[in-house]
Design a protein around this motif. Structure first.
Motif, PDB file in Angstrom:
ATOM      1  N   LYS A 211       0.618  -1.005   0.399  1.00  0.00           N
ATOM      2  CA  LYS A 211       0.337   0.191   0.013  1.00  0.00           C
ATOM      3  C   LYS A 211       1.103   0.877   0.163  1.00  0.00           C
ATOM      4  CE  LYS A 211      -0.410  -0.358   4.801  1.00  0.00           C
ATOM      5  NZ  LYS A 211      -1.522  -0.461   6.092  1.00  0.00           N
ATOM      6  N   ASP A 212       2.375   1.672   0.676  1.00  0.00           N
ATOM      7  CA  ASP A 212       2.763   2.675   0.514  1.00  0.00           C
ATOM      8  C   ASP A 212       3.468   2.627  -0.238  1.00  0.00           C
ATOM      9  OD1 ASP A 212       2.114   3.342   3.230  1.00  0.00           O
ATOM     10  OD2 ASP A 212       3.759   1.669   4.119  1.00  0.00           O
ATOM     11  N   LYS A 213       3.578   2.081  -2.173  1.00  0.00           N
ATOM     12  CA  LYS A 213       3.867   1.780  -2.683  1.00  0.00           C
ATOM     13  C   LYS A 213       3.450   1.937  -4.079  1.00  0.00           C
ATOM     14  CE  LYS A 213       6.214  -1.421  -2.007  1.00  0.00           C
ATOM     15  NZ  LYS A 213       7.343  -2.829  -1.006  1.00  0.00           N
ATOM     16  N   PRO A 214       3.266   2.212  -5.336  1.00  0.00           N
ATOM     17  CA  PRO A 214       2.681   2.057  -6.297  1.00  0.00           C
ATOM     18  C   PRO A 214       3.162   0.325  -6.974  1.00  0.00           C
ATOM     19  CG  PRO A 214       4.639   3.095  -6.961  1.00  0.00           C
ATOM     20  CD  PRO A 214       5.140   2.979  -5.938  1.00  0.00           C
ATOM     21  N   PHE A 215       2.341   0.288  -7.039  1.00  0.00           N
ATOM     22  CA  PHE A 215       2.398  -1.249  -7.635  1.00  0.00           C
ATOM     23  C   PHE A 215       0.811  -1.423  -8.749  1.00  0.00           C
ATOM     24  CE2 PHE A 215      -0.948  -0.671  -4.254  1.00  0.00           C
ATOM     25  CZ  PHE A 215      -2.523  -1.219  -5.401  1.00  0.00           C
ATOM     26  N   PHE A 216       1.825  -3.169  -9.612  1.00  0.00           N
ATOM     27  CA  PHE A 216       0.208  -3.691 -10.444  1.00  0.00           C
ATOM     28  C   PHE A 216       0.357  -4.608  -9.786  1.00  0.00           C
ATOM     29  CE2 PHE A 216       1.058  -5.802 -15.210  1.00  0.00           C
ATOM     30  CZ  PHE A 216       0.344  -5.745 -15.503  1.00  0.00           C
ATOM     31  N   LEU A 217      -0.981  -4.660  -9.838  1.00  0.00           N
ATOM     32  CA  LEU A 217      -2.198  -5.808  -9.485  1.00  0.00           C
ATOM     33  C   LEU A 217      -2.269  -6.623 -10.669  1.00  0.00           C
ATOM     34  CD1 LEU A 217      -2.582  -8.258  -7.461  1.00  0.00           C
ATOM     35  CD2 LEU A 217      -4.474  -6.370  -6.832  1.00  0.00           C
ATOM     36  N   PHE A 218      -1.907  -8.029 -11.044  1.00  0.00           N
ATOM     37  CA  PHE A 218      -2.581  -8.503 -12.686  1.00  0.00           C
ATOM     38  C   PHE A 218      -2.876  -9.828 -11.287  1.00  0.00           C
ATOM     39  CE2 PHE A 218      -1.639 -11.738 -15.577  1.00  0.00           C
ATOM     40  CZ  PHE A 218      -2.892 -11.525 -16.468  1.00  0.00           C
ATOM     41  N   VAL A 219      -4.683  -9.798 -11.857  1.00  0.00           N
ATOM     42  CA  VAL A 219      -5.497 -10.459 -11.491  1.00  0.00           C
ATOM     43  C   VAL A 219      -6.057 -11.542 -12.506  1.00  0.00           C
ATOM     44  CG1 VAL A 219      -7.395 -11.447  -9.747  1.00  0.00           C
ATOM     45  CG2 VAL A 219      -6.018  -9.472  -9.227  1.00  0.00           C
ATOM     46  N   PRO A 220      -5.445 -12.456 -12.833  1.00  0.00           N
ATOM     47  CA  PRO A 220      -6.513 -13.399 -14.304  1.00  0.00           C
ATOM     48  C   PRO A 220      -6.895 -14.720 -13.765  1.00  0.00           C
ATOM     49  CG  PRO A 220      -3.783 -13.899 -13.979  1.00  0.00           C
ATOM     50  CD  PRO A 220      -4.050 -12.992 -12.615  1.00  0.00           C
ATOM     51  N   THR A 221      -8.434 -14.422 -13.450  1.00  0.00           N
ATOM     52  CA  THR A 221      -9.096 -15.121 -12.398  1.00  0.00           C
ATOM     53  C   THR A 221      -8.970 -15.994 -13.245  1.00  0.00           C
ATOM     54  OG1 THR A 221     -11.336 -15.179 -11.243  1.00  0.00           O
ATOM     55  CG2 THR A 221     -10.920 -13.798 -12.903  1.00  0.00           C
ATOM     56  N   VAL A 222      -9.194 -17.480 -12.578  1.00  0.00           N
ATOM     57  CA  VAL A 222      -9.691 -18.678 -13.634  1.00  0.00           C
ATOM     58  C   VAL A 222     -11.394 -18.627 -13.608  1.00  0.00           C
ATOM     59  CG1 VAL A 222      -8.274 -20.006 -12.819  1.00  0.00           C
ATOM     60  CG2 VAL A 222     -10.060 -20.155 -11.432  1.00  0.00           C
ATOM     61  N   LEU A 223     -12.200 -18.148 -12.503  1.00  0.00           N
ATOM     62  CA  LEU A 223     -13.276 -17.908 -12.499  1.00  0.00           C
ATOM     63  C   LEU A 223     -13.895 -17.207 -14.119  1.00  0.00           C
ATOM     64  CD1 LEU A 223     -14.373 -16.687  -9.311  1.00  0.00           C
ATOM     65  CD2 LEU A 223     -15.216 -18.857 -10.288  1.00  0.00           C
ATOM     66  N   VAL A 287     -12.038  -3.489  -4.448  1.00  0.00           N
ATOM     67  CA  VAL A 287     -12.506  -2.509  -4.483  1.00  0.00           C
ATOM     68  C   VAL A 287     -12.638  -1.714  -3.299  1.00  0.00           C
ATOM     69  CG1 VAL A 287     -14.184  -0.805  -5.078  1.00  0.00           C
ATOM     70  CG2 VAL A 287     -13.517  -2.221  -7.100  1.00  0.00           C
ATOM     71  N   GLU A 288     -13.056  -2.455  -2.434  1.00  0.00           N
ATOM     72  CA  GLU A 288     -13.492  -2.440  -0.742  1.00  0.00           C
ATOM     73  C   GLU A 288     -11.869  -2.158  -0.160  1.00  0.00           C
ATOM     74  OE1 GLU A 288     -15.274  -0.731   2.315  1.00  0.00           O
ATOM     75  OE2 GLU A 288     -15.623  -1.376   0.027  1.00  0.00           O
ATOM     76  N   LYS A 289     -10.932  -3.393  -1.264  1.00  0.00           N
ATOM     77  CA  LYS A 289      -9.462  -3.289  -0.261  1.00  0.00           C
ATOM     78  C   LYS A 289      -9.421  -2.159  -0.286  1.00  0.00           C
ATOM     79  CE  LYS A 289      -7.836  -5.887   1.926  1.00  0.00           C
ATOM     80  NZ  LYS A 289      -7.549  -6.146   3.510  1.00  0.00           N
ATOM     81  N   LEU A 290      -8.876  -2.187  -1.925  1.00  0.00           N
ATOM     82  CA  LEU A 290      -8.582  -0.085  -2.360  1.00  0.00           C
ATOM     83  C   LEU A 290      -8.934   0.511  -1.256  1.00  0.00           C
ATOM     84  CD1 LEU A 290      -8.144  -1.738  -5.961  1.00  0.00           C
ATOM     85  CD2 LEU A 290      -6.300  -1.515  -4.181  1.00  0.00           C
ATOM     86  N   ARG A 291     -10.033   1.109  -1.019  1.00  0.00           N
ATOM     87  CA  ARG A 291     -10.718   1.963  -0.417  1.00  0.00           C
ATOM     88  C   ARG A 291     -10.433   1.721   1.051  1.00  0.00           C
ATOM     89  NH1 ARG A 291     -15.846   0.967  -3.465  1.00  0.00           N
ATOM     90  NH2 ARG A 291     -15.915   2.518  -4.318  1.00  0.00           N
ATOM     91  N   GLN A 292     -10.264   0.621   1.757  1.00  0.00           N
ATOM     92  CA  GLN A 292      -9.671   0.928   3.257  1.00  0.00           C
ATOM     93  C   GLN A 292      -8.172   0.957   3.415  1.00  0.00           C
ATOM     94  OE1 GLN A 292      -9.868  -3.682   4.165  1.00  0.00           O
ATOM     95  NE2 GLN A 292     -12.467  -3.298   4.359  1.00  0.00           N
ATOM     96  N   ASN A 293      -7.381   1.219   1.907  1.00  0.00           N
ATOM     97  CA  ASN A 293      -6.046   1.050   2.641  1.00  0.00           C
ATOM     98  C   ASN A 293      -5.783   2.647   2.120  1.00  0.00           C
ATOM     99  OD1 ASN A 293      -4.313  -1.304   3.215  1.00  0.00           O
ATOM    100  ND2 ASN A 293      -5.240  -2.064   2.424  1.00  0.00           N
ATOM    101  N   GLN A 294      -6.920   3.389   1.572  1.00  0.00           N
ATOM    102  CA  GLN A 294      -7.001   4.674   0.952  1.00  0.00           C
ATOM    103  C   GLN A 294      -6.366   4.659  -0.320  1.00  0.00           C
ATOM    104  OE1 GLN A 294      -5.994   7.393   4.163  1.00  0.00           O
ATOM    105  NE2 GLN A 294      -7.224   7.142   5.208  1.00  0.00           N
ATOM    106  N   LEU A 295      -6.492   4.126  -1.199  1.00  0.00           N
ATOM    107  CA  LEU A 295      -5.858   3.865  -2.957  1.00  0.00           C
ATOM    108  C   LEU A 295      -6.812   3.862  -3.754  1.00  0.00           C
ATOM    109  CD1 LEU A 295      -4.041   0.796  -1.572  1.00  0.00           C
ATOM    110  CD2 LEU A 295      -2.698   2.819  -1.638  1.00  0.00           C
ATOM    111  N   ILE A 296      -7.944   3.357  -3.459  1.00  0.00           N
ATOM    112  CA  ILE A 296      -9.102   4.131  -4.167  1.00  0.00           C
ATOM    113  C   ILE A 296      -9.223   5.255  -5.466  1.00  0.00           C
ATOM    114  CG2 ILE A 296     -10.939   5.265  -2.920  1.00  0.00           C
ATOM    115  CD1 ILE A 296     -11.072   2.310  -5.842  1.00  0.00           C
ATOM    116  N   ASP A 297      -8.342   6.202  -5.272  1.00  0.00           N
ATOM    117  CA  ASP A 297      -8.809   7.334  -6.065  1.00  0.00           C
ATOM    118  C   ASP A 297      -6.867   7.442  -6.759  1.00  0.00           C
ATOM    119  OD1 ASP A 297     -10.707   8.464  -5.118  1.00  0.00           O
ATOM    120  OD2 ASP A 297     -10.176   9.841  -3.739  1.00  0.00           O
TER     121      ASP A 297
END
Length: 482
Positions: A211-223, A287-297
């Motif tokens: 949460k304290d650095k820029p990140f690239f999160l790739f989520v290739p879900t199987v669903l 999305v909610e996890k990003l909000r909790q960490n004040q990252l969403i904006d």
């Protein structure tokens, strides 16, 4: 202390304070580059989301992203099947150029690996200082090969390395980086641990950890890839008695179970719907996890699918109108096989409730992401950055001359779209491919083949196909035609 010394002390204290604040602000601004979250469903059809017309399955979280962001109507996957579509995404090259162009299995586990020389989005973002993580299905190179996630720019990977293994939702094992994680209670004998739930836990943990650095999160879900399987919990109960059902007989867990098989399912319609809604809920949790960490904006969220809807394991795309009225499904180069839902959300940057007709494809993701991240440009890409479209600067948006796809099964297929015109070549390896020409403005469902009445247009587009395809020794397509 005399007044002069007190004044000097206060001056020094203020100066130090200002330096600290300035330094802190500089550090903050330096890392104001946006986080990037790229969520890719597996075999989700163009019409499987509410915002794309789905009426039988609830997808409230993804629909909300579309309503508060931008929905694309003319965005395409890399091709109509898993591995090459992902290769096009990761490398920024269409399937006439990208390294992996088909689902080529490697024993005992894994697929044809990306070569050491191949550059990926993750490598560019990692070099630019981004933390990088992939959680879901990889399929572009087994552990200890040149195509493994840790060799292609990911600091952390958790999930299925091999797409063949991902045919099962209760697999024998998953991979965490180079460590094989055995799933107790599974072993292809029983339904003990549900892999998507385990992968989702790691996905959310990655956000907390970075949460304290820029990140690239790739989520290739199987669903919601086959098999049709999952816990009979609230997601399933929501649909358990909603549809007419015909049980599907498959390869069940037990002594005779095989890795690539699909289990039987009593209510395939209900199970498929529950899997789509479960995936939607997972998106909501991210999305909610990003909000909790004040990252969403300061986070760009993109949602899409790797190709069209599937028919395996009891799935019934016609029942759900999964292709959204378009022709074809997975493995077809008709619109239903390659056109994908595509949604982009970035609060305060992407205007709410926008719909875009930008004609784009997976190979556009690389130049777009590196521009947003202020990273080095790729060595080579077939893509165009669509940052101007995202930010509402449509007059600055460059456009493709054409888009190109190929498919390496069923005798080989090639397709090219230029403006409203689309040419499809079937049975390419025979040397005398069948030619289908459609005007997508007049015939969006590709029902009226006008190749015979437009020979010059066929010739024009076929020349572009020949230009777009560079033959691959690993994935030959047209060698037999010469």
């Amino acid at each position: 202390m005399n007044l002069l010394k007190l004044f000097d002390f206060k001056k020094t204290a203020i100066a130090v304070f200002l330096l600290v604040i300035t330094g802190f602000t500089y550090a903050q601004n330096k890392d104001r580059r946006p986080n990037i979250v790229f969520i890719m469903a597996d075999d989700l059809g163009y019409g499987d989301l509410g915002v794309y017309g789905q009426q039988k399955i609830e997808t409230k979280h993804i629909d909300s992203l579309a309503r508060r962001g931008m929905k694309f109507n003319n965005f395409y996957a890399g091709t109509s099947v898993c591995a090459p579509s992902r290769s096009a995404l990761m490398t920024g090259q269409h399937t006439g150029h990208t390294y992996v162009r088909g689902n080529k299995e490697i024993e005992p586990e894994g697929q044809q690996p990306l070569a050491d020389s191949v550059q990926t989005i993750a490598m560019l973002l990692q070099k630019a200082g981004y933390a990088t993580g992939a959680f879901g299905k990889w399929g572009l190179g087994m552990v200890n090969t040149t195509g493994a996630p840790d060799q292609k720019g990911f600091d952390e990977f958790y999930g299925y390395n091999c797409q063949r293994q991902s045919h099962r939702y209760y697999p024998t094992h998953l991979w965490h980086n180079k460590e094989r994680i055995e799933l107790e209670g599974n072993g292809l004998l029983a339904k003990g641990q549900y892999a998507p739930a385990l992968i989702q836990e790691r996905t959310l943990a990655f956000i907390d950890a970075n949460k304290d650095k820029p990140f690239f999160l790739f989520v290739p879900t199987v669903l919601p890839h086959a098999e049709l399987s999952g816990p009979e919990d609230g997601y399933y109960q929501q649909y358990a008695n909603s549809f007419d059902e015909k049980p599907h007989k498959g390869n069940d867990y037990g002594p005779k179970a095989t890795v690539p098989g699909y289990a039987s399912v009593e209510k395939p319609h209900a199970m498929y719907a529950s899997m789509v809604s479960r995936m939607d809920a997972y998106v909501g949790q991210i999305v909610e996890k990003l909000r909790q960490n004040q990252l969403i904006d300061n986070t760009v969220i993109i949602f899409t699918s790797d190709n069209g809807s599937h028919k395996e394991g009891g799935a019934d795309p016609n029942f759900f109108n999964s292709s959204g009225g378009l022709r074809g499904n997975k493995r077809d180069l008709y619109e239903g096989g390659i056109r994908t839902p595509f949604i982009a959300y970035w609060p305060g940057k992407i205007a709410e409730g926008k719909t875009s007709n930008y004609l784009g494809a997976f190979w556009d993701i690389m130049p777009t992401m590196v521009e947003l991240a202020e990273a080095d440009k790729p060595k080579y890409t077939d893509g165009i950055s669509f940052v101007p479209t995202l930010l509402g600067r449509n007059k600055q948006q460059k456009q493709h001359d054409y888009l190109y796809w190929e498919f390496h099964e069923d005798g080989g297929r090639q397709a090219l779209r230029k403006g409203d015109w689309k040419l499809i070549l079937q049975k390419v390896t025979t040397g005398t491919p069948a030619k289908e020409l459609y005007n997508l403005r007049q015939d969006p469902k590709e029902q009226n083949n006008v190749a015979n009445s437009n020979p010059k247009k066929v010739q024009q587009l076929q020349r572009l196909i020949e230009k777009a395809h560079v033959e691959s020794a690993i994935f030959p397509l047209t060698a037999n035609t010469k």
